[in-house]
Design a protein around this motif. Structure first.
Motif, PDB file in Angstrom:
ATOM      1  N   UNK A   1      51.341  31.569  -2.422  1.00 12.68           N
ATOM      2  CA  UNK A   1      50.616  31.397  -1.162  1.00 12.68           C
ATOM      3  C   UNK A   1      49.698  30.176  -1.211  1.00 12.68           C
ATOM      4  N   UNK A   2      49.149  29.879  -2.377  1.00 11.03           N
ATOM      5  CA  UNK A   2      48.303  28.685  -2.507  1.00 11.03           C
ATOM      6  C   UNK A   2      49.138  27.424  -2.408  1.00 11.03           C
ATOM      7  N   UNK A   3      50.283  27.400  -3.063  1.00  6.65           N
ATOM      8  CA  UNK A   3      51.159  26.226  -2.995  1.00  6.65           C
ATOM      9  C   UNK A   3      51.645  26.008  -1.557  1.00  6.65           C
ATOM     10  N   UNK A   4      51.902  27.102  -0.852  1.00  2.00           N
ATOM     11  CA  UNK A   4      52.304  26.971   0.553  1.00  2.00           C
ATOM     12  C   UNK A   4      51.136  26.468   1.397  1.00  2.00           C
TER      13      UNK A   4
ATOM     14  N   UNK B   1      45.741  29.221 -10.870  1.00  2.00           N
ATOM     15  CA  UNK B   1      46.858  28.529 -11.521  1.00  2.00           C
ATOM     16  C   UNK B   1      47.386  27.399 -10.640  1.00  2.00           C
ATOM     17  N   UNK B   2      47.557  27.697  -9.351  1.00  3.48           N
ATOM     18  CA  UNK B   2      48.062  26.677  -8.417  1.00  3.48           C
ATOM     19  C   UNK B   2      47.069  25.532  -8.254  1.00  3.48           C
ATOM     20  N   UNK B   3      45.786  25.861  -8.122  1.00  6.10           N
ATOM     21  CA  UNK B   3      44.769  24.820  -7.956  1.00  6.10           C
ATOM     22  C   UNK B   3      44.730  23.893  -9.161  1.00  6.10           C
ATOM     23  N   UNK B   4      44.931  24.450 -10.362  1.00  5.22           N
ATOM     24  CA  UNK B   4      44.976  23.619 -11.559  1.00  5.22           C
ATOM     25  C   UNK B   4      46.184  22.692 -11.536  1.00  5.22           C
TER      26      UNK B   4
END
Length: 383
Positions: free
Chosen positions: A247-250, A25-28
């Motif tokens: 954690x991905x956004x961070x 979701x974050x990568x998108x």
């Protein structure tokens, strides 16, 4: 926007794979240019799901998944960890009787949620790894090497955890790809990818050494324990999805914080009034007071909620202090578990800032001292 081309590796780890849904979701949202996905076990299943380009349906699937959607065991409690004491007897009995657990329900779920036309027509390449039982050797394949009508068999083979009956493909038996490589980044390196993102979930299995060290591999690891390999607690699964996103956004510097999550501009507001060390202490205190982690906070929201939690703890501690010291000492561990450790440490040591304590005791309370000092700064800031 990062214009580099990336390969994405999805490691194996059972229901902990919910974390990878949040990562995707974050990568998108970040518009990261993913050109290929490879995975092992749940990572392979997730990769196939992600190629459907229907994140909402994948999230709903995870939010509602139960043990009996994955395996067939009589008398199983479907919202529990499969290795829970309430399930272990039935698991052992069926495993012995069937010489392996029947994962027919997982096949049905794959058929329900994975559209093979979408998978093969996707511009994103896809690969997986499984492990041959007889030859004790890996089988690594990309989608152009797998006949469409056999893809489900290969997905089941990659996700064939040792408790399941081996998956047969062309007369050969296969087990979980984690027997060879739970995070098959080398599949992408061999394809020529120089930029790789690895979504790890701390699952069991073997991890092969990288065949090329001149490759950038960005590892996104969970900042919290994700639970058991087959844990079907819905609250845990939902929180793991949220954690994967945060954690991905961070990891891509879109969120900041040591333990909690703030947009950069909100973290900057904290820095206007507190040092990094103090902010770290405040976050530690928030964790000790069990403030909810799986969300973004504004600076004001974080400070307000933490201050309320601390005031409540202090009021409770004031009542407890009236008890006999022997009674308090007997309940010390319980009091620390209830989040009152900060108040106890503050009362014993922070009111005597120059006091000397033993190294042993310091190691036990050092985190509480950091939190207590930070709360003194917070009190001073709030006036």
């Amino acid at each position: 926007m990062d214009k580099k081309e990336y390969g994405l590796v999805l490691a194996g780890g059972g229901t902990k794979g919910a974390f990878q849904v949040g990562v995707w979701k974050a990568l998108q949202e970040l518009k990261i240019n993913i050109k290929a996905i490879v995975g092992t076990s749940i990572g392979a299943l997730n990769g196939a799901l992600f190629l459907q380009d229907d994140l909402d349906t994948t999230i709903k699937m995870y939010e509602n998944i139960k043990i009996n959607n994955v395996m067939k065991i009589k008398g199983i409690k479907s919202n529990k960890n499969i290795f829970d004491l309430s399930n272990i007897f039935n698991l052992a009995a069926d495993f012995t009787k069937q010489k392996g657990i029947d994962n027919t329900p997982l096949r049905k779920m794959i058929k329900q949620y994975i559209d093979m036309d979408k998978l093969y027509n996707s511009d994103i390449d896809f690969g997986l790894v499984t492990y041959a039982v007889k030859n004790k050797s890996p089988l690594q394949k990309f989608k152009n090497e797998i006949p469409k009508e056999q893809m489900i068999d290969y997905l089941l083979a990659s996700a064939c955890f040792p408790i399941f009956k081996p998956q047969n493909i062309n007369g050969e038996a296969y087990f979980d790809g984690g027997f060879y490589d739970k995070a098959p980044s080398n599949m992408l390196i061999e394809k020529g990818y120089k930029n790789i993102i690895l979504a790890d979930v701390a699952g069991v299995g073997i991890c092969q050494k990288s065949i090329n060290k001149n490759v950038y591999i960005k590892v996104i690891s969970p900042s919290e324990d994700l639970g058991g390999t087959f844990e079907f607690n819905h609250e845990r699964i939902i929180n793991n999805i949220k954690l994967g996103y945060l954690d991905t956004m961070k990891s891509f510097n879109k969120l900041q914080g040591h333990i909690y999550y703030f947009k950069p501009e909100e973290f900057a507001k904290l820095l206007e009034n507190f040092s990094l060390q103090t902010i770290y202490g405040l976050e530690y205190a928030a964790e000790m007071y069990k403030m909810y982690k799986y969300r973004e906070y504004t600076a004001q929201e974080f400070i307000t909620e933490l201050n309320l939690k601390h005031k409540k703890a202090e009021n409770t501690y004031k009542k407890i202090k009236k008890e006999n010291i022997i009674q308090i000492s007997k309940r010390l561990n319980q009091l620390f578990d209830k989040g009152l450790g900060i108040c106890i440490v503050k009362d014993l040591y922070m009111d005597r800032p120059a006091s000397k304590i033993s190294n042993y005791l310091f190691n036990f309370v050092k985190d509480y001292i950091v939190a207590a000092k930070a709360l003194i700064e917070l009190k001073n800031y709030l006036g």
